[in-house]
Design a protein around this motif. Structure first.
Motif, mmCIF file in Angstrom:
data_model
loop_
_atom_site.group_PDB
_atom_site.id
_atom_site.type_symbol
_atom_site.label_atom_id
_atom_site.label_comp_id
_atom_site.label_asym_id
_atom_site.label_seq_id
_atom_site.Cartn_x
_atom_site.Cartn_y
_atom_site.Cartn_z
ATOM 1 N N UNK A 113 0.859 -1.570 0.165
ATOM 2 C CA UNK A 113 -0.136 0.225 0.259
ATOM 3 C C UNK A 113 1.015 1.440 -0.263
ATOM 4 N N UNK A 114 0.475 2.725 -0.554
ATOM 5 C CA UNK A 114 0.641 3.344 -0.377
ATOM 6 C C UNK A 114 0.232 3.981 0.763
ATOM 7 N N UNK A 115 0.754 4.795 2.172
ATOM 8 C CA UNK A 115 0.378 5.950 2.980
ATOM 9 C C UNK A 115 0.280 7.171 2.633
ATOM 10 N N UNK A 116 -0.779 7.841 3.087
ATOM 11 C CA UNK A 116 -0.455 9.255 2.388
ATOM 12 C C UNK A 116 -0.845 9.865 3.887
ATOM 13 N N UNK A 117 0.002 11.066 4.760
ATOM 14 C CA UNK A 117 -0.317 11.557 5.832
ATOM 15 C C UNK A 117 -0.308 12.740 5.370
ATOM 16 N N UNK A 118 -0.930 13.675 6.645
ATOM 17 C CA UNK A 118 -1.522 14.791 6.482
ATOM 18 C C UNK A 118 -0.565 15.958 7.913
ATOM 19 N N UNK A 119 -0.021 16.344 7.238
ATOM 20 C CA UNK A 119 0.670 17.532 8.673
ATOM 21 C C UNK A 119 -0.525 18.015 9.612
ATOM 22 N N UNK A 120 -0.488 17.056 10.537
ATOM 23 C CA UNK A 120 -1.340 17.874 11.969
ATOM 24 C C UNK A 120 -2.241 17.821 12.014
ATOM 25 N N UNK A 121 -2.182 15.994 11.095
ATOM 26 C CA UNK A 121 -3.500 15.064 12.214
ATOM 27 C C UNK A 121 -2.933 13.635 12.250
ATOM 28 N N UNK A 122 -3.631 13.241 13.239
ATOM 29 C CA UNK A 122 -3.318 11.812 13.730
ATOM 30 C C UNK A 122 -3.923 10.565 13.097
ATOM 31 N N UNK A 123 -3.821 11.299 12.101
ATOM 32 C CA UNK A 123 -4.827 9.943 11.240
ATOM 33 C C UNK A 123 -3.958 10.022 9.708
ATOM 34 N N UNK A 124 -3.355 8.767 8.866
ATOM 35 C CA UNK A 124 -3.323 8.224 8.045
ATOM 36 C C UNK A 124 -3.930 7.053 6.739
ATOM 37 N N UNK A 125 -3.893 7.862 5.933
ATOM 38 C CA UNK A 125 -4.466 6.640 4.828
ATOM 39 C C UNK A 125 -3.663 5.762 4.131
ATOM 40 N N UNK A 126 -4.425 4.728 3.894
ATOM 41 C CA UNK A 126 -3.720 3.737 3.387
ATOM 42 C C UNK A 126 -4.239 3.317 1.620
#
Length: 501
Positions: A113-126
């Motif tokens: 999977x590719x994981x997507x991190x958004x600055x300032x958010x404690x949730x990551x999308x895969x």
């Protein structure tokens, strides 16, 4: 009831403790990248891509499909706002997930999977963009037949499940997923038919799979040895097949099928001893032909195990059972042999096994030539040199030929091995030793079970209704009851009277 409730409370507290021990995803972008690289030991194929809008993408170059990654993820995220919800809206991959623990993110990356991190958010999308490198579907190699479907499983778990679902387009086909192996995290799938399979059987198989604690599962043959009732027994208690039609036949009979990612063989449970001598082609031919073939296979098994041992016992202790007309040619044949019958038989059996193993390990064309030429040359030279008699050559050849009629490779190996102890018993104690070996094997089989059900069913305990599809195979219109061994919820396959009409 008090103890059950207390146990439930303890389990809940343990699960909560395990969740509390997990590390949350860092909110800062640099901390997230550092944590991921440390968790994956800064692997050379770990790629990190930072977009201008603030998204950080991490993935393995060796596990992801570049075309899918660019079209469905990178291009879609370029104009999106840097938040997890926006990422989910723009990513066009069908399989996406949210994660709040760093361990879950690492597992997702390792699965392609590719994981997507958004600055300032404690949730990551895969988003699952793993490569689908599958071998094309081919014909069965170990279970080839003339009639019936000519397609086999391959190493892809998803492909194998899809093959079964193409046969069984039924919403009651249940698929439960597991992950086994502390190091490999191999995907395991448990399939069964809801409303046909016995729930207690399913629970027993599910419990056995979940309690396995090993480093890795690389093939279904390894899993069989971990879930069968007696792994110390020489006889296998679970069948494996590479044919989707046979796996579907098991499911329709109320049995379960277990698939392992990366393996071309699927496991069927529970099984009986007689099923190891049945072929899927038996269902495609007339019932008279199928019955003849099954009787022939069982007879060949008996011949392969006992034929050479009977020869050794007769020549060593029991000359009186040999026909008088055969004594003279037999004596002439053995007049130049310097070894006793037991040594002669063991020597030839060992040579046959050496030729068979060499033919199996060499390349296909070379192996076939090696087996044929080696057998002829070695056999002729052994007789001319006086190491063995020509009659024993015939007996050994018939025993080896009979062992090839067994349609299951695992049971064929068992038959090959059993010949040696029986020859030794016959050489030392004659028919008394042979009878001791037969009784030992029979008692051993009577003690075996497959997923808690009798291994010698339907003969012991006797279940006469199941005899119609055992050594004999009655016409399909009469074979309307599912095997009792699987304890199916729905016992009837079809209405026999309507089928007859």
């Amino acid at each position: 009831m008090f103890f059950k409730k207390k146990k439930t409370i303890v389990n809940k507290s343990m699960n909560q403790k395990n969740l509390d021990d997990k590390e949350l995803i860092p909110v800062d972008q640099a901390d997230f990248i550092k944590k991921m690289k440390d968790s994956l030991h800064n692997s050379a194929d770990l790629n990190t891509k930072e977009l201008q809008n603030g998204f950080t993408l991490m993935f393995f170059d060796t596990l992801t499909d570049k075309k899918m990654l660019n079209q469905d993820v990178l291009t879609r995220l370029e104009d999106a706002n840097a938040s997890p919800n926006e990422a989910l809206k723009h990513i066009t991959v069908s399989s996406t997930s949210k994660h709040k623990y760093i361990d879950d993110v690492v597992d997702a990356v390792l699965k392609g999977a590719v994981v997507v991190h958004s600055p300032g958010h404690p949730i990551v999308i895969s988003a699952m963009v793993g490569t689908q490198e599958n071998r094309s579907l081919t014909r069965p190699e170990n279970e080839s037949q003339v009639l019936g479907p000519q397609i086999a499983f391959n190493e892809s778990l998803a492909t194998n499940i899809s093959l079964i679902r193409r046969y069984l387009t039924n919403p009651n086909l249940c698929n439960e997923s597991f992950s086994l192996g502390k190091q490999t995290q191999s995907g395991i799938a448990l399939l069964y038919m809801k409303g046909i399979a016995d729930e207690d059987m399913v629970d027993r198989m599910r419990e056995r799979i979940q309690t396995i604690d090993v480093d890795g599962i690389l093939d279904s043959s390894m899993l069989v040895q971990l879930i069968e009732d007696n792994s110390m027994a020489i006889f296998p208690q679970l069948l494996m097949t590479e044919r989707p039609d046979r796996a579907c036949a098991w499911l329709l009979n109320g049995k379960m099928v277990v698939l392992v990612d990366g393996s071309v063989q699927v496991i069927g449970a529970p099984q009986t001893f007689i099923e190891f001598f049945q072929s899927m082609e038996d269902e495609s031919v007339r019932w008279q032909i199928a019955t003849f073939l099954r009787v022939l296979r069982v007879f060949s098994m008996i011949v392969s195990i006992f034929f050479t041992a009977i020869y050794v016992a007769a020549l060593t202790f029991h000359y009186e059972i040999i026909p008088q007309t055969l004594l003279i040619p037999l004596g002439e044949s053995r007049s130049r042999v310097p070894f006793p019958p037991i040594i002669e038989a063991l020597l030839l059996e060992t040579m046959i096994e050496l030729l068979r193993e060499a033919g199996a390990r060499l390349p296909t064309k070379v192996g076939q030539t090696m087996g044929i030429v080696g057998g002829i040359v070695v056999g002729t030279a052994a007789v001319e040199a006086g190491f063995t008699s020509n009659i024993l050559i015939i007996i050994i050849a018939v025993s080896a030929l009979a062992s090839f009629t067994t349609p299951n490779y695992m049971m064929g190996n068992v038959i090959r091995v059993l010949r040696f102890p029986l020859i030794i018993l016959a050489g030392f104690w004659g028919f008394y030793g042979l009878m001791f070996g037969f009784c030992f094997l029979l008692i051993h089989l009577l003690r075996q079970s497959s997923l808690g059900t009798p291994f010698l069913a339907p003969f012991y305990p006797p279940r006469f209704a199941d005899w119609r599809d055992s050594i004999i195979r009655l016409p399909i219109k009469w074979n309307n009851i599912r095997p009792e061994q699987a304890r199916p919820v729905d016992k009837l396959k079809h209405n026999a009277s309507k089928t007859k009409e």
